[in-house]
Design an enzyme around this catalytic site. Structure first.
Site, short mmCIF file in Angstrom:
data_model
loop_
_atom_site.label_atom_id
_atom_site.label_comp_id
_atom_site.label_asym_id
_atom_site.label_seq_id
_atom_site.Cartn_x
_atom_site.Cartn_y
_atom_site.Cartn_z
CG ASP A 59 26.40 5.76 2.29
OD1 ASP A 59 26.13 4.93 3.18
OD2 ASP A 59 25.64 6.04 1.35
CE LYS A 81 24.57 -0.34 0.38
NZ LYS A 81 24.40 -0.43 -1.07
CG MET A 196 28.17 3.49 -8.94
SD MET A 196 26.74 2.82 -8.07
CE MET A 196 25.42 3.82 -8.72
N1 SAH Z 1 24.70 9.98 -4.59
C1 SAH Z 1 25.99 10.14 -5.23
C2 SAH Z 1 26.30 9.00 -6.17
C3 SAH Z 1 26.40 7.66 -5.48
S1 SAH Z 1 26.80 6.38 -6.60
C4 SAH Z 1 26.04 11.48 -5.96
O1 SAH Z 1 25.01 12.13 -6.09
O2 SAH Z 1 27.12 11.89 -6.35
C5 SAH Z 1 28.53 6.32 -6.46
C6 SAH Z 1 29.19 6.83 -7.71
O3 SAH Z 1 29.21 8.26 -7.69
C7 SAH Z 1 30.64 6.45 -7.85
O4 SAH Z 1 30.78 5.15 -8.38
C8 SAH Z 1 31.12 7.49 -8.83
O5 SAH Z 1 30.69 7.20 -10.13
C9 SAH Z 1 30.34 8.72 -8.36
N2 SAH Z 1 31.12 9.57 -7.43
C10 SAH Z 1 30.79 9.92 -6.20
N3 SAH Z 1 31.71 10.75 -5.65
C11 SAH Z 1 32.65 10.93 -6.61
C12 SAH Z 1 33.85 11.69 -6.69
N4 SAH Z 1 34.29 12.44 -5.68
N5 SAH Z 1 34.56 11.62 -7.83
C13 SAH Z 1 34.15 10.90 -8.87
N6 SAH Z 1 33.02 10.16 -8.86
C14 SAH Z 1 32.27 10.18 -7.76
#
Ligand code: SAH
Length: 280
Positions: A59, A81, A196
């Site tokens: 991803d 995506k 998000m």
């Molecule tokens: N499965 C992922 C989340 C996916 S949804 C998890 O467990 O972290 C995507 C959202 O995750 C982004 O919009 C943001 O809010 C958050 N996110 C993912 N990686 C990030 C990072 N390095 N720093 C800040 N927010 C992050």
């Protein structure tokens, strides 16, 4: 050092065979969380999967330097995506996983953070179940916990919160989620961690205040958490709208509402360095 020699160097890392590292069988899909960004935060099972797979379907939020840890010759397929694009694409990804596994490949489906935390991992697994494809889930450190730690925010602290809510700021169509009971959520937990959420943050802040949340509550926004370019912004619920109008926020970002923000000046080990002891 160039990428290829970097890769070769890493081949010197131990192969993780035998217990407790299961064999990655042909025709299987492993749905693996890569952690929030910093490669060191991936699990040993994630590393083992990178070393054993034939193809990695990854991803947008997977840090590309994590892909350097694959064996030479592993196919890399981007399935990015971002920002709630049409869900037809999600179906395409699931179908692709089925196609690759049916062809006898060892398919590593690599996702940022944890695959079951707002990562649509559940949906992908449902498709695999329907198609009769065997799979394994490897949890990862989610941004909503690991990202907070890198900003000096404990997800829980006895003095500030006995619970945490994880919330998504948009639904499958990209809109602010309609099926969230904002009224109930507003005051249900001292800490709300939002994924998000940047796009609809002003609306979310309004909904939470309308639901009775204290307008003075601190809001911490952690962008690119755990990465060298991590940045942290701080505001208050009431000021979110003005703050967003005046500041460009880098994404991905995690938004944290609540008084755990107050630990940050004390615990900001990653960017703040060690301070004199403000606790006394
Ligand atoms: N499965 C992922 C989340 C996916 S949804 C998890 O467990 O972290 C995507 C959202 O995750 C982004 O919009 C943001 O809010 C958050 N996110 C993912 N990686 C990030 C990072 N390095 N720093 C800040 N927010 C992050």
């Amino acid at each position: 050092m160039d990428k290829q020699s970097d890769r070769l160097k890493r081949q010197g890392f131990a192969r993780l065979d035998g217990e407790p590292f299961p064999v990655f069988e042909a025709g299987w899909v492993w749905l693996v969380g890569a952690g929030p960004g910093a490669p060191g935060l991936m699990s040993l099972l994630c590393y083992h999967a990178l070393q054993s797979s034939d193809v990695v379907v990854y991803d947008a939020l997977v840090n590309s330097s994590i892909l350097d840890w694959v064996r030479p010759g592993t196919e890399l397929e981007y399935a990015g995506k971002r920002g709630g694009k049409p869900s037809a694409q999600q179906r395409d990804i699931s179908l692709r996983l089925i196609e690759l596994a049916s062809a006898g490949k060892r398919v590593l489906r690599l996702k940022g953070g944890d695959p079951f935390m707002f990562g649509r991992g559940g949906e992908e697994c449902q498709h695999l179940v329907k198609a009769g494809i065997p799979f394994r889930i490897v949890p990862g450190i989610t941004a909503g916990i690991g990202g907070l730690a890198y900003a000096g925010l404990p997800s829980t602290h006895r003095d500030t919160n006995h619970s945490v809510i994880f919330l998504t700021g948009h639904d499958a169509s990209g809109k602010m989620p309609a099926n969230v009971n904002w009224q109930a959520i507003a005051t249900a937990s001292p800490v709300i961690v939002m994924y998000m959420a940047v796009k609809h943050l002003a609306e979310i802040a309004d909904a939470l205040m309308a639901g009775g949340r204290d307008a003075g509550d601190p809001v911490t926004i952690i962008s690119n958490a755990t990465l060298p370019q991590q940045s942290v912004a701080e505001t208050r619920l009431l000021e979110v709208k003005t703050f967003l109008a005046e500041n460009e926020l880098a994404t991905p970002a995690i938004v944290v509402l609540g008084h755990v923000a107050e630990w940050r000046p004390v615990l900001d080990w990653y960017q703040g360095g060690l301070k004199e002891n403000p606790i006394g």
